[in-house]
Scaffold this motif. Structure first.
Motif, PDB file in Angstrom:
ATOM      1  N   ALA A 170     -21.546  28.847  35.832  1.00 42.16           N
ATOM      2  CA  ALA A 170     -22.070  30.188  35.245  1.00 42.16           C
ATOM      3  C   ALA A 170     -21.437  31.048  35.924  1.00 42.16           C
ATOM      4  O   ALA A 170     -21.290  32.385  35.313  1.00 42.16           O
ATOM      5  CB  ALA A 170     -23.588  30.426  35.284  1.00 42.16           C
ATOM      6  N   MET A 171     -20.856  30.952  37.177  1.00 43.09           N
ATOM      7  CA  MET A 171     -20.205  31.904  37.741  1.00 43.09           C
ATOM      8  C   MET A 171     -18.568  31.932  37.665  1.00 43.09           C
ATOM      9  O   MET A 171     -17.894  32.617  38.250  1.00 43.09           O
ATOM     10  CB  MET A 171     -20.489  31.787  39.368  1.00 43.09           C
ATOM     11  N   LEU A 172     -18.261  31.012  36.994  1.00 44.57           N
ATOM     12  CA  LEU A 172     -16.895  30.604  36.803  1.00 44.57           C
ATOM     13  C   LEU A 172     -16.435  30.969  35.229  1.00 44.57           C
ATOM     14  O   LEU A 172     -15.243  31.083  34.972  1.00 44.57           O
ATOM     15  CB  LEU A 172     -16.362  29.134  36.807  1.00 44.57           C
ATOM     16  N   VAL A 173     -17.283  31.149  34.297  1.00 45.92           N
ATOM     17  CA  VAL A 173     -16.870  31.057  32.916  1.00 45.92           C
ATOM     18  C   VAL A 173     -17.230  32.564  32.231  1.00 45.92           C
ATOM     19  O   VAL A 173     -18.073  33.148  32.966  1.00 45.92           O
ATOM     20  CB  VAL A 173     -17.216  30.170  32.076  1.00 45.92           C
ATOM     21  N   GLN A 174     -17.100  32.788  31.144  1.00 45.97           N
ATOM     22  CA  GLN A 174     -17.542  33.989  30.611  1.00 45.97           C
ATOM     23  C   GLN A 174     -18.919  33.865  30.381  1.00 45.97           C
ATOM     24  O   GLN A 174     -19.898  34.669  30.650  1.00 45.97           O
ATOM     25  CB  GLN A 174     -16.661  34.379  29.187  1.00 45.97           C
ATOM     26  N   ASP A 175     -19.713  32.425  29.719  1.00 44.69           N
ATOM     27  CA  ASP A 175     -21.096  32.359  29.607  1.00 44.69           C
ATOM     28  C   ASP A 175     -20.919  30.919  29.169  1.00 44.69           C
ATOM     29  O   ASP A 175     -20.188  30.323  28.739  1.00 44.69           O
ATOM     30  CB  ASP A 175     -21.674  33.387  28.621  1.00 44.69           C
ATOM     31  N   ILE A 176     -22.732  30.576  29.454  1.00 42.49           N
ATOM     32  CA  ILE A 176     -22.814  29.172  28.670  1.00 42.49           C
ATOM     33  C   ILE A 176     -23.829  29.110  27.871  1.00 42.49           C
ATOM     34  O   ILE A 176     -24.783  30.363  27.896  1.00 42.49           O
ATOM     35  CB  ILE A 176     -23.072  28.537  30.064  1.00 42.49           C
ATOM     36  N   ARG A 177     -23.983  28.415  26.733  1.00 44.04           N
ATOM     37  CA  ARG A 177     -24.816  28.479  25.782  1.00 44.04           C
ATOM     38  C   ARG A 177     -25.897  27.366  25.785  1.00 44.04           C
ATOM     39  O   ARG A 177     -25.087  26.051  26.340  1.00 44.04           O
ATOM     40  CB  ARG A 177     -24.329  28.475  24.494  1.00 44.04           C
ATOM     41  N   ARG A 178     -27.000  27.004  25.471  1.00 43.04           N
ATOM     42  CA  ARG A 178     -27.836  25.749  25.750  1.00 43.04           C
ATOM     43  C   ARG A 178     -28.439  25.711  24.402  1.00 43.04           C
ATOM     44  O   ARG A 178     -29.398  25.702  23.942  1.00 43.04           O
ATOM     45  CB  ARG A 178     -28.755  25.699  26.789  1.00 43.04           C
ATOM     46  N   PRO A 179     -27.796  25.262  23.120  1.00 41.34           N
ATOM     47  CA  PRO A 179     -28.187  25.081  21.727  1.00 41.34           C
ATOM     48  C   PRO A 179     -29.551  24.277  21.670  1.00 41.34           C
ATOM     49  O   PRO A 179     -30.379  24.560  20.870  1.00 41.34           O
ATOM     50  CB  PRO A 179     -27.250  25.140  20.874  1.00 41.34           C
ATOM     51  N   GLY A 180     -29.368  22.994  22.243  1.00 37.28           N
ATOM     52  CA  GLY A 180     -30.397  22.016  22.161  1.00 37.28           C
ATOM     53  C   GLY A 180     -30.199  20.848  21.352  1.00 37.28           C
ATOM     54  O   GLY A 180     -30.835  20.138  20.774  1.00 37.28           O
TER      55      GLY A 180
END
Length: 264
Positions: A170-180
């Motif tokens: 989370a601190m290395l990328v623009q963002d993270i998604r978790r769609p499921g």
């Protein structure tokens, strides 16, 4: 066989979409894992049709109605990937159908009935969304990337549960998604909607179709050590646009290194 799988996906998708418009019964499998009557109905439809058309093919299906036999062909069926989303009314779920030939992916179909999006691929012939050819993104670095991931069902008792990896990345990328839905996540990589996906605790039916669709769209798909992905192999997968693959693998390895230091 691809046309057959596409027709099956549409038929199962129609059943799932109808189920999303009413209350359905369900049973827990684990604390964070459930099975609904729609999962079972979709699987019965798909498995029944495959057994009628291809009685000499093996079938591995999530809810246990598959067919175990010695055959060069094996179908991997997830009748409703994203069941918790479905149960809660979050419209991110799909049906996933893959066919292996001699344990190698031959074709894959993922149908999202709520968006009417049909992803499909045949080995060596490219990946498509509703007839449009797919290509992965061109994002050049991990720092500029949008990733997706997931959490295993046994995360409550298993310390190696991806939470440390999520925190680190989370601190290395623009963002993270978790769609499921792992199948939809892999199709998003194929379509260039995200730049990469990593996950653990996966089953063959989760990734059989989506993994091939990503590969045929130009993705690099491996395990967490960088070894080639095999649908019937381990439970850890990394799929990226290729440009960020080494960086993502290195970030995952760094978490493992830190964990080892804490345990030593």
């Amino acid at each position: 066989m691809l046309d057959f799988a596409i027709d099956l996906a549409y038929r199962a998708g129609t059943l799932i979409r109808a189920g999303a418009e009413r209350d359905v019964s369900y049973e827990p499998k684990q604390y964070a894992d459930v099975v609904t009557e729609v999962d079972r109905a979709s699987e019965a439809l798909i498995v029944g049709a495959i057994r009628a058309r291809y009685p000499d093919h093996a079938i591995i299906a999530e809810e246990g109605s598959g067919v175990s036999m010695s055959s060069p062909y094996t179908w991997l069926i997830d009748p409703l990937d994203g069941t918790l989303n479905f149960l809660h009314g979050l419209p991110i779920f799909c049906v996933s159908i893959a066919l292996l030939a001699y344990n190698e992916p031959l074709l894959g179909v993922v149908y999202d009935p709520m968006r009417n999006e049909l992803f499909y691929a045949e080995r060596g012939r490219g990946a498509f969304l509703n007839g449009r050819r797919l290509r992965v993104s061109q994002t050049p670095t991990l720092a500029r990337s949008l990733l997706s991931s997931g959490l295993p069902y046994d995360r409550f008792e298993q310390p190696d549960n991806n939470l440390a990896e999520l925190t680190h990345l989370a601190m290395l990328v623009q963002d993270i998604r978790r769609p499921g839905s792992a199948a939809i996540d892999l199709c998003a990589v194929a379509a260039g909607r995200t730049d990469g996906h990593w996950e653990l605790g996966l089953k063959p039916w989760d990734v059989g179709a989506g993994g091939l669709i990503a590969l045929e769209a130009g993705a690099t798909v491996t395990d967490w050590q960088g070894e080639p992905w095999r649908p019937l192999g381990g439970d850890r997968l990394v799929a990226t646009n290729g440009l960020i693959h080494a960086e993502l693998l290195a970030a995952l390895a760094e978490v493992r290194r830190q964990r080892s230091l804490k345990l030593s």
